[in-house]
Design a protein around this motif. Sequence first.
Motif, short mmCIF file in Angstrom:
data_model
loop_
_atom_site.label_atom_id
_atom_site.label_comp_id
_atom_site.label_asym_id
_atom_site.label_seq_id
_atom_site.Cartn_x
_atom_site.Cartn_y
_atom_site.Cartn_z
N TYR A 266 1.91 3.33 -3.94
CA TYR A 266 1.35 4.68 -4.16
C TYR A 266 -0.07 4.84 -3.63
O TYR A 266 -0.79 5.75 -4.02
CB TYR A 266 1.35 5.08 -5.65
N PHE A 267 -0.52 3.94 -2.77
CA PHE A 267 -1.89 3.99 -2.24
C PHE A 267 -1.89 4.73 -0.91
O PHE A 267 -2.92 5.21 -0.45
CB PHE A 267 -2.39 2.56 -2.08
N ALA A 268 -0.74 4.80 -0.29
CA ALA A 268 -0.61 5.38 1.05
C ALA A 268 0.75 6.08 1.10
O ALA A 268 1.59 5.85 0.23
CB ALA A 268 -0.70 4.26 2.09
N PRO A 269 0.98 6.92 2.10
CA PRO A 269 2.18 7.77 2.08
C PRO A 269 3.50 7.00 2.07
O PRO A 269 3.58 5.86 2.51
CB PRO A 269 2.05 8.57 3.37
N ASP A 270 4.51 7.68 1.56
CA ASP A 270 5.87 7.12 1.59
C ASP A 270 6.35 7.09 3.04
O ASP A 270 6.17 8.05 3.79
CB ASP A 270 6.80 7.98 0.75
N THR B 142 4.73 3.34 0.02
CA THR B 142 6.00 3.22 -0.69
C THR B 142 7.11 3.36 0.34
O THR B 142 6.92 3.95 1.40
CB THR B 142 6.18 4.28 -1.77
N CYS C 1 0.85 -1.20 0.00
CA CYS C 1 0.00 0.00 0.00
C CYS C 1 0.88 1.24 0.00
O CYS C 1 0.66 2.18 -0.76
CB CYS C 1 -0.90 0.04 1.23
#
Lengths: 323, 564
Positions: A80-84, A73, A71
């Motif tokens: 790219y679904f949730a924050p790095d 990165t 989810c």
Amino acid sequence: MSCAPGEPCEEGRKRRTAIGVLGLMAVIFIVLSFASFIDSRVQAIPDAVSYTDYDAVQGKRVFQAYNCMGCHTIVGNGAYFAPDLTKTYAHVGPAWLEAFLPSAGSWPTRTAVQVQLQKPEVAQEAGVDSIQAYFDKFPAAAERVERRSAHASTMPDLPLSRDEIGGLIAFMKYTSEMDTEGWPPVPQVAGLTFPQALPMPAASAVESVSSPASGTVSAAPGNPAELGKKLALETGCTACHSADSRAGIGPGWGGLFGSDVELADGSQAHIDETYLHTAINTPDAQVAAGFNKGVMPAYANILDAEQVAAIVAYIRSLGGLEQ
Amino acid sequence: MIRIQYQTQRLSMRFFMLMLVLFFFQTGFGLLLAAQHIDPTLLSGLFNFNVVRAEHTNLGILFILAGFIGTILFVGPLLSKRELAAPWLIKFLFYALVAVVIWNVLTQLLAQQGIAGWWLGQPWLHEGLEYLEAGRVADIVILVGFSILCYVVLRTFPPVSEWNEIHWGLGLGVLALTLVWIFGLFFIERLDLQEYFRWYVVHYWVEGVWEVIHISLVGFLVVLMFDARIKTVGYAVFWGISLVWLSGLLGNAHHYFWVGTPEFWQFWGSLFSALEPLPLIFCFWHIYLDAHHDRKPIRNMPAFAFLLGSVVLEQVGAGILGFTMTFALTNVWSHGTWVTLSHAHLALFGTFGMLGLSAAYYAVPRMRGIRDFDQRVGKLAFWLVFTGMLGLAFAFAIGGTIQVFVYRTLGLDWFGGDVSQAMQVAKLLVPVFGLVFAIGVGLLVYDLMTIGHRGHSATMQRGVEVSTVPATHGWRRLLTGWEAGIWLLGMWVFGAIITLGLLSFNLSGVRAGSAFFPYLMAGIGYPGLFLVTLFFVWRFLSSLAARVTVPAEHASAPQVVVAQ
């Protein structure tokens, strides 16, 4: 680059030339690779990074076991679904992560972060010991508390154990220390206040029950269990304790009241009002078997007697032998 | 030519059918991901996003591999002029592949419980690394499978002294496929070192191995479809492979910009991966030349349409979109956003997925012993899949551009709120085009599974356009080399606009909060590129469909001289 019929194409010679050039490229690549991982290049390595009792390698295994990059990165690679997550530790600090990870399905409140900061080892890792200093040092934590406190998050609740949480925080501490050549770029405008940006309107916080820091319980509803339920959410109890009998980081509250429990030292205890008051104010005084000391923070300085009583009333309302 | 020359070619059928089944489920998981992007709580706790995504990427890889294996088994005997070696091993390979697919689909679910199956320091059940999600158990079975493939291919081929360039391409391809896989078999403690080796597998597979297999197979399919001379095509295959490896070996450096490896990779990566489109342009040019080396009508339009789609989307998805984000100065923005999804979907499905479908359309009717089949379903499916995928790439690219601005320039990192709110329109476009794509996939799977089984005699020759006079003007006229070159130039012009748009995120004005320039460039560049691509393929196929029919079965029919 075509070879008409009848022309000599000399494939064999050209193939040998191509393999020769390829070999040269391979040599360049190998030299560069070697230079990338030599010790003299100062780069964080997980072996050398630990967070309280947990090391980053342990955390990396947890990170992979839950497929976090499916989810999120990490160093920009993932879904790219949730924050790095590369610099998350540096942005929000350890106390916020401690408060968030046990039940990632909802955002921690100010008190929940404050409670974690009370643990000496967390305060030491954070480098500050007051919540205000913490928010000054980690403004991203302050932003999260201000905008999302106690609301549902879109991350699923994961069955993370105490050790797994510690490991994950250690891993994120390690990635925060990595030199990623200036990536991600540092924003030059403040997105929240920038006129052309359209951030989600700040979610109105759950009707504030009380400001635990001030210690006054405002207009206590007639039913103390109701108040206790709100307090349990606001002060971060529900991050670790579920309302049913399932154990999370801590024991589930459902059916707890009035039961008998074996303590870690082998003695038996009966769970009544006195037991619960002690458990909330000074949890390390009595630890149930199967759980560890030092995991639950002491609430003595956070909640006053009336608020503790309300939470106890709430726990009692969740069922038990004496109901 | 309708007979199957070698009985062992029939072993490819089961791999083509498996490919279709996996492709079908992969598309289904993709649709579910699109829905979860809109409602992140959908199926949360039951099938979390990360699990669904792992299924989607893994089935994508496995369906492409099944297509490769099917194609290699089908052309292997033709290339070698003898039956495949060890058919029983191929049958074993098939069952091993099926078993590993089912095993892997199930073990990915364990990520929700955090169970990786650690033993001897390795994750045996699932690994939780993007594209390499399979655990060691599956990894080892896959390694054995690749070894079997190598053995079969190399034992079937004639002695090395008799190899032509296509033998070399496929032989080196299957060997490298196996060797590169080994780099993904170890748990690595350091994140930078882990990413370094992860890209050995991912990059060198795609750019070093799959592309080599792709070029070789495209070359041989062209030989089969157009009776092109194997020596001429082989020479082009040699150049293609040389360019791929010479640019791709150091081109891998573009994955080492921000993962904790030193700055000097930015130089090498920007330089060499900017050369990576060269082999793709070369391949693109060759498919034009080979399709025009005679003027005979195309007998199997779906097979050629997918082959053309494969080469064109390779050009657009891998070549142009890859180029736009390959420089350190553009990659610093595109990295870790939806912008890369646009590239990945077009390049992976376009290049490799469509190749397997093309080969299936060529091989399946032959193996079922039918001369002509109703091509309408296949053509319709091609257009749905092709436009659906271009639309998906458009949605990802636009969403990604917004994501770069909101996330990186404004620094808003609340994905559930700020970021996804800003990307909402793009997020809604994904399932719209996804549905178009999925309908195409459904048709495709139905068509390929039932060709030759549904009363084909009644619909024989349906869908093959018959004309007696060549079109000399208009949309259906002959596509000249000049015109094809202009189309290609048009694609690259829009590619340049996209590149400038990504580059413009570095401008001080944009960094100070003005999205105008990057949004404008993306708003021109992406739709322009995808529309040119769409119209070019339409033009190419129309021109081929308008070729004068000279029924081969009526040898006495007068030959029509094709007007220039």
